[in-house]
Design a protein around this motif. Structure first.
Motif, PDB file in Angstrom:
ATOM      1  N   CYS A 133      32.208  28.338  40.151  1.00  0.00           N
ATOM      2  CA  CYS A 133      32.818  27.655  41.279  1.00  0.00           C
ATOM      3  C   CYS A 133      34.298  28.028  41.286  1.00  0.00           C
ATOM      4  O   CYS A 133      34.981  27.942  40.262  1.00  0.00           O
ATOM      5  N   ILE A 134      34.778  28.478  42.432  1.00  0.00           N
ATOM      6  CA  ILE A 134      36.170  28.896  42.588  1.00  0.00           C
ATOM      7  C   ILE A 134      36.823  27.946  43.580  1.00  0.00           C
ATOM      8  O   ILE A 134      36.336  27.785  44.699  1.00  0.00           O
ATOM      9  N   TYR A 135      37.920  27.318  43.177  1.00  0.00           N
ATOM     10  CA  TYR A 135      38.512  26.283  44.010  1.00  0.00           C
ATOM     11  C   TYR A 135      40.018  26.227  43.780  1.00  0.00           C
ATOM     12  O   TYR A 135      40.548  26.817  42.820  1.00  0.00           O
ATOM     13  N   VAL A 136      40.710  25.526  44.662  1.00  0.00           N
ATOM     14  CA  VAL A 136      42.155  25.337  44.552  1.00  0.00           C
ATOM     15  C   VAL A 136      42.398  23.922  44.034  1.00  0.00           C
ATOM     16  O   VAL A 136      41.996  22.942  44.669  1.00  0.00           O
ATOM     17  N   SER A 137      43.045  23.804  42.896  1.00  0.00           N
ATOM     18  CA  SER A 137      43.283  22.505  42.278  1.00  0.00           C
ATOM     19  C   SER A 137      44.203  21.648  43.145  1.00  0.00           C
ATOM     20  O   SER A 137      45.251  22.106  43.605  1.00  0.00           O
ATOM     21  N   GLN A 138      43.793  20.401  43.372  1.00  0.00           N
ATOM     22  CA  GLN A 138      44.647  19.494  44.119  1.00  0.00           C
ATOM     23  C   GLN A 138      45.900  19.128  43.323  1.00  0.00           C
ATOM     24  O   GLN A 138      46.961  18.856  43.894  1.00  0.00           O
ATOM     25  N   ALA A 139      45.813  19.168  41.995  1.00  0.00           N
ATOM     26  CA  ALA A 139      46.924  18.725  41.153  1.00  0.00           C
ATOM     27  C   ALA A 139      48.137  19.631  41.263  1.00  0.00           C
ATOM     28  O   ALA A 139      49.270  19.166  41.452  1.00  0.00           O
ATOM     29  N   ASP A 140      47.933  20.966  41.167  1.00  0.00           N
ATOM     30  CA  ASP A 140      49.079  21.874  41.175  1.00  0.00           C
ATOM     31  C   ASP A 140      48.944  23.026  42.160  1.00  0.00           C
ATOM     32  O   ASP A 140      49.819  23.887  42.218  1.00  0.00           O
ATOM     33  N   GLY A 141      47.856  23.057  42.949  1.00  0.00           N
ATOM     34  CA  GLY A 141      47.679  24.113  43.938  1.00  0.00           C
ATOM     35  C   GLY A 141      47.271  25.443  43.355  1.00  0.00           C
ATOM     36  O   GLY A 141      47.259  26.458  44.066  1.00  0.00           O
ATOM     37  N   GLY A 142      46.915  25.488  42.063  1.00  0.00           N
ATOM     38  CA  GLY A 142      46.540  26.742  41.430  1.00  0.00           C
ATOM     39  C   GLY A 142      45.088  27.109  41.646  1.00  0.00           C
ATOM     40  O   GLY A 142      44.234  26.255  41.887  1.00  0.00           O
ATOM     41  N   LEU A 143      44.800  28.406  41.542  1.00  0.00           N
ATOM     42  CA  LEU A 143      43.437  28.918  41.668  1.00  0.00           C
ATOM     43  C   LEU A 143      42.697  28.695  40.354  1.00  0.00           C
ATOM     44  O   LEU A 143      43.152  29.117  39.290  1.00  0.00           O
ATOM     45  N   MET A 144      41.548  28.028  40.440  1.00  0.00           N
ATOM     46  CA  MET A 144      40.776  27.671  39.257  1.00  0.00           C
ATOM     47  C   MET A 144      39.352  28.219  39.362  1.00  0.00           C
ATOM     48  O   MET A 144      38.795  28.306  40.456  1.00  0.00           O
ATOM     49  N   LEU A 145      38.781  28.560  38.209  1.00  0.00           N
ATOM     50  CA  LEU A 145      37.393  29.000  38.122  1.00  0.00           C
ATOM     51  C   LEU A 145      36.704  28.179  37.045  1.00  0.00           C
ATOM     52  O   LEU A 145      37.271  27.935  35.969  1.00  0.00           O
ATOM     53  N   ALA A 160      40.936  27.932  51.399  1.00  0.00           N
ATOM     54  CA  ALA A 160      39.777  28.254  50.568  1.00  0.00           C
ATOM     55  C   ALA A 160      39.806  29.725  50.155  1.00  0.00           C
ATOM     56  O   ALA A 160      40.358  30.582  50.853  1.00  0.00           O
ATOM     57  N   VAL A 161      39.186  30.018  49.017  1.00  0.00           N
ATOM     58  CA  VAL A 161      39.163  31.359  48.451  1.00  0.00           C
ATOM     59  C   VAL A 161      37.829  32.027  48.780  1.00  0.00           C
ATOM     60  O   VAL A 161      36.784  31.384  48.775  1.00  0.00           O
ATOM     61  N   SER A 162      37.881  33.317  49.083  1.00  0.00           N
ATOM     62  CA  SER A 162      36.662  34.100  49.282  1.00  0.00           C
ATOM     63  C   SER A 162      36.294  34.765  47.965  1.00  0.00           C
ATOM     64  O   SER A 162      37.155  35.299  47.261  1.00  0.00           O
ATOM     65  N   ALA A 163      35.014  34.728  47.618  1.00  0.00           N
ATOM     66  CA  ALA A 163      34.577  35.289  46.334  1.00  0.00           C
ATOM     67  C   ALA A 163      33.192  35.897  46.469  1.00  0.00           C
ATOM     68  O   ALA A 163      32.338  35.358  47.179  1.00  0.00           O
ATOM     69  N   ALA A 205      34.417  28.065  46.784  1.00  0.00           N
ATOM     70  CA  ALA A 205      33.540  29.236  46.823  1.00  0.00           C
ATOM     71  C   ALA A 205      32.576  29.131  45.649  1.00  0.00           C
ATOM     72  O   ALA A 205      32.886  28.516  44.630  1.00  0.00           O
ATOM     73  N   TRP A 206      31.411  29.733  45.800  1.00  0.00           N
ATOM     74  CA  TRP A 206      30.365  29.625  44.777  1.00  0.00           C
ATOM     75  C   TRP A 206      29.702  30.983  44.611  1.00  0.00           C
ATOM     76  O   TRP A 206      29.287  31.606  45.593  1.00  0.00           O
ATOM     77  N   VAL A 207      29.623  31.461  43.383  1.00  0.00           N
ATOM     78  CA  VAL A 207      29.009  32.751  43.081  1.00  0.00           C
ATOM     79  C   VAL A 207      27.920  32.541  42.041  1.00  0.00           C
ATOM     80  O   VAL A 207      28.192  32.038  40.939  1.00  0.00           O
ATOM     81  N   VAL A 208      26.693  32.905  42.378  1.00  0.00           N
ATOM     82  CA  VAL A 208      25.564  32.806  41.448  1.00  0.00           C
ATOM     83  C   VAL A 208      25.533  34.060  40.589  1.00  0.00           C
ATOM     84  O   VAL A 208      25.601  35.179  41.108  1.00  0.00           O
ATOM     85  N   LEU A 209      25.417  33.894  39.273  1.00  0.00           N
ATOM     86  CA  LEU A 209      25.354  35.028  38.363  1.00  0.00           C
ATOM     87  C   LEU A 209      23.937  35.604  38.315  1.00  0.00           C
ATOM     88  O   LEU A 209      22.976  34.965  38.742  1.00  0.00           O
ATOM     89  N   PRO A 210      23.784  36.835  37.812  1.00  0.00           N
ATOM     90  CA  PRO A 210      22.460  37.482  37.854  1.00  0.00           C
ATOM     91  C   PRO A 210      21.344  36.717  37.175  1.00  0.00           C
ATOM     92  O   PRO A 210      20.171  36.900  37.531  1.00  0.00           O
ATOM     93  N   ASP A 211      21.663  35.859  36.196  1.00  0.00           N
ATOM     94  CA  ASP A 211      20.590  35.107  35.541  1.00  0.00           C
ATOM     95  C   ASP A 211      20.015  34.005  36.414  1.00  0.00           C
ATOM     96  O   ASP A 211      18.997  33.395  36.077  1.00  0.00           O
ATOM     97  N   GLN A 212      20.657  33.737  37.573  1.00  0.00           N
ATOM     98  CA  GLN A 212      20.226  32.726  38.528  1.00  0.00           C
ATOM     99  C   GLN A 212      20.248  31.310  37.958  1.00  0.00           C
ATOM    100  O   GLN A 212      19.840  30.362  38.621  1.00  0.00           O
ATOM    101  N   MET A 213      20.692  31.150  36.727  1.00  0.00           N
ATOM    102  CA  MET A 213      20.754  29.835  36.092  1.00  0.00           C
ATOM    103  C   MET A 213      22.192  29.344  35.931  1.00  0.00           C
ATOM    104  O   MET A 213      22.418  28.248  35.427  1.00  0.00           O
TER     105      MET A 213
END
Length: 334
Positions: free
Chosen positions: A86-98, A132-135, A74-82
């Motif tokens: 990125c929100i994803y599930v780690s292949q190594a341990d299955g944890g939620l990462m940002l 996949a995660v919704s964000a 998942a991908w979220v653009v912040l207000p500064d647009q710059m």
């Protein structure tokens, strides 16, 4: 019916890909196009085009990373647009990462791509998604936050949480994870803000029918009494967006032929949504290998801002396809 134009990114993806076209609200000026996906080698990839690039084909080489996942990001653009998360599930341990990505200033208006700086990974405590995660970006009590939803690994139980963003630092503050009672989905879930309430859209694990669940104002409670069931089926996560017309636009991969389909729904007299219009998004004979994503954006038409939708999905060859839908001409019989 919406007018539909299709294009290709010339990239291939495992799971869903996220393509967004952020535009300035009043003028329609483009900030640049973002494409984020997990490649066939399970590594996360980025493309970002400068605003001057007008082609519907992404021809640049992707920016590869060492981040690996079994699912789409998942991908979220912040207000500064710059910058964005990125929100994803780690292949190594299955944890939620940002992980925060920040775009360096463009060297000129005709640059084809930007360079990026990548922040350190931040693990969401006790969060182990099975898809996949919704964000999406929102606010809670005046604080900027990432609203997150996912299906728990193994059970498919729906979980929701928030990560609060400090605009002056890369560090995030995490809420506790709320596992919803008696809510199980077949793949992933889509979480959006519907006015003062949150809306969850998912395909139920038991019968594969779509459920729309609403919270009370500003809280993650999701009382089943507020649920509605739509008679459409899929085994993949749906994508949902609500526009200021009050209508919701759904994109999903149909359960039998795996054709990407859109649906338009409006609220009935009982306050629950009902399907009004459906139609095919993917090309005739084409199918998808994951659920789609959907992104609303604005373009200038005769000097006036007009709303359009962008639907993205991997086709039967894993190539990322995107579809622009012009919705101002849609006829909605209710």
């Amino acid at each position: 019916m919406p007018a539909i134009n299709r294009g290709t990114t010339l990239q291939k993806s495992v799971g869903n890909a996220y393509l967004s076209l952020p535009r300035e609200a009043d003028t329609g000026a483009r900030f640049g196009d973002y494409l984020v996906w997990t490649g066939l080698d399970k590594r996360l990839n980025f493309l970002n085009r400068a605003p001057s690039v007008s082609s519907d084909t992404f021809v640049q080489s992707p920016i590869g990373t060492d981040i690996k996942s079994n699912y789409g990001p998942a991908w979220v653009v912040l207000p500064d647009q710059m910058s964005g998360y990125c929100i994803y599930v780690s292949q190594a341990d299955g944890g939620l990462m940002l992980r925060k990505f920040t775009r360096k200033p463009s060297p000129g208006p005709d640059a084809l791509a930007y360079e990026w700086t990548v922040g350190a990974p931040q693990a969401f405590p006790k969060a182990y998604p099975g898809s996949a995660v919704s964000a999406h970006l929102g606010t809670q009590n005046g604080r900027l936050c990432l609203n997150l939803a996912w299906a728990a690994a193994g059970t498919g139980a729906i979980c929701v949480a928030q990560a609060f963003v400090d605009p002056l630092a890369d560090a995030l503050t995490f809420s506790s994870v709320l596992t919803l009672d008696k809510r199980f989905c077949s793949d992933g879930v889509c979480l959006i803000r519907d006015g003062r309430r949150y809306m969850l859209a998912y395909f139920d694990k038991a019968d594969n029918k779509m459920r729309l669940a609403h919270s009370a104002d500003h809280v993650f409670d999701f009382d089943p009494a507020r649920d509605c069931v739509l008679d459409i089926k899929s085994i993949y996560a749906p994508a949902v967006v609500k526009l200021n017309t009050g209508l919701i636009y759904l994109a999903y991969t149909e359960i039998t032929a795996k054709v990407v389909t859109y649906a338009i729904a409006g609220s009935g007299a009982d306050g629950k949504y009902k399907i009004a219009v459906t139609g095919a998004v993917s090309q005739s004979g084409g199918s998808a290998t994951a659920g789609p994503t959907i992104w609303p954006y604005r373009v200038l038409k005769d000097g006036v801002g007009a709303a359009q939708l962008l639907v993205t999905y991997p086709d039967e060859t894993a190539q990322i396809i995107f579809v622009r839908m012009s919705i101002e001409s849609a006829v909605i019989p209710m």
